[in-house]
Scaffold this motif. Structure first.
Motif, PDB file in Angstrom:
ATOM      1  N   UNK A  38      35.561 109.404  34.613  1.00 34.78           N
ATOM      2  CA  UNK A  38      35.195 108.666  33.401  1.00 34.78           C
ATOM      3  C   UNK A  38      33.866 107.985  33.697  1.00 34.78           C
ATOM      4  N   UNK A  39      32.860 108.359  32.928  1.00 36.72           N
ATOM      5  CA  UNK A  39      31.515 107.801  33.134  1.00 36.72           C
ATOM      6  C   UNK A  39      31.396 106.459  32.405  1.00 36.72           C
ATOM      7  N   UNK A  40      30.575 105.609  32.926  1.00 40.06           N
ATOM      8  CA  UNK A  40      30.351 104.303  32.290  1.00 40.06           C
ATOM      9  C   UNK A  40      29.926 104.491  30.839  1.00 40.06           C
ATOM     10  N   UNK A  41      29.121 105.518  30.573  1.00 39.22           N
ATOM     11  CA  UNK A  41      28.614 105.776  29.218  1.00 39.22           C
ATOM     12  C   UNK A  41      29.686 106.330  28.282  1.00 39.22           C
ATOM     13  N   UNK A  81      36.886 101.030  25.763  1.00 41.60           N
ATOM     14  CA  UNK A  81      37.758 102.174  26.019  1.00 41.60           C
ATOM     15  C   UNK A  81      36.971 103.448  25.722  1.00 41.60           C
ATOM     16  N   UNK A  82      37.456 104.579  26.227  1.00 38.03           N
ATOM     17  CA  UNK A  82      36.724 105.829  26.079  1.00 38.03           C
ATOM     18  C   UNK A  82      36.617 106.179  24.598  1.00 38.03           C
ATOM     19  N   UNK A  83      35.411 106.405  24.156  1.00 34.34           N
ATOM     20  CA  UNK A  83      35.081 106.758  22.782  1.00 34.34           C
ATOM     21  C   UNK A  83      35.722 108.102  22.422  1.00 34.34           C
ATOM     22  N   UNK A  84      36.113 108.263  21.158  1.00 34.75           N
ATOM     23  CA  UNK A  84      36.783 109.479  20.702  1.00 34.75           C
ATOM     24  C   UNK A  84      35.973 110.747  21.028  1.00 34.75           C
ATOM     25  N   UNK A  97      47.637 105.314  23.531  1.00 33.00           N
ATOM     26  CA  UNK A  97      47.231 104.227  24.418  1.00 33.00           C
ATOM     27  C   UNK A  97      45.730 104.312  24.639  1.00 33.00           C
ATOM     28  N   UNK A  98      45.211 103.389  25.424  1.00 32.08           N
ATOM     29  CA  UNK A  98      43.784 103.361  25.703  1.00 32.08           C
ATOM     30  C   UNK A  98      43.495 103.957  27.069  1.00 32.08           C
ATOM     31  N   UNK A 141      38.084 102.044  34.207  1.00 34.91           N
ATOM     32  CA  UNK A 141      38.847 101.774  35.433  1.00 34.91           C
ATOM     33  C   UNK A 141      40.032 102.735  35.607  1.00 34.91           C
ATOM     34  N   UNK A 142      40.432 103.453  34.557  1.00 30.47           N
ATOM     35  CA  UNK A 142      41.542 104.400  34.639  1.00 30.47           C
ATOM     36  C   UNK A 142      41.140 105.729  35.266  1.00 30.47           C
ATOM     37  N   UNK A 143      39.836 105.928  35.468  1.00 31.15           N
ATOM     38  CA  UNK A 143      39.353 107.211  35.980  1.00 31.15           C
ATOM     39  C   UNK A 143      39.494 107.336  37.483  1.00 31.15           C
TER      40      UNK A 143
END
Length: 161
Positions: A30-33, A40-43, A83-84, A88-90
């Motif tokens: 999961x990239x910062x961008x 949370x990660x964008x759709x 869920x989100x 940090x989940x990556x």
């Protein structure tokens, strides 16, 4: 043959399960961008991560379905967020299998969980993608070859293994 790696406590990566009931699990950074204003990660980024997770499962050289890189189209996509997923989940884990395999299309199921979320927990993201083999020259769907179909059928079942 089963190839398994373990990333922290997240579970096995690669192919697991019995023949005809296999699941492919990919780890995606999961990239910062990838985050939106709400952290949370964008759709759109989630769809891209899921799409990139399919590459080692279906499109890498040596896989019978690598021929689909010469022509495949997405005909349907359904995404449910339960869920989100945050940075940090990556790396996230994407579990994939086929819910349906037809003569020229298949329905790929994807479950997305954070790195440390066990497979027994509900996925944060549940996605189905219908993908059809496509002949770019004729601009028409084409039937799967026997090797393509046999590979997809190794992952065909109704639920996760």
């Amino acid at each position: 043959m089963t190839e398994q790696l373990v990333v922290e406590t997240g579970g096995p990566l690669g192919v697991s399960g019995e023949p005809g009931r296999q699941v492919f699990v990919a780890a995606m950074p999961v990239r910062w961008s990838d985050q939106d204003l709400y952290h949370h990660v964008n759709h759109a980024r989630m769809i891209t991560l899921i799409e990139e997770a399919r590459i080692p499962w279906l499109f890498e050289q040596g896989k019978p379905t690598a021929t689909l890189t010469a022509g495949a189209v997405m005909t349907d996509l359904a995404v449910k967020y339960r869920g989100q997923i945050k940075h940090a989940d990556g790396p996230i884990r994407v579990r994939m299998w086929c819910e349906k395999v037809g003569g020229a299309m298949f329905v790929a199921r994807h479950e997305v969980r954070g790195r440390t979320t066990p497979d027994s927990a509900p996925p944060a993201v549940d996605c189905t993608a219908t993908i059809a083999a496509f002949d770019l020259g004729t601009q028409r769907p084409r039937r799967f070859t026997r090797p393509e179909r046999e590979h997809l059928l190794e992952f065909h079942h109704e639920g996760p293994a």
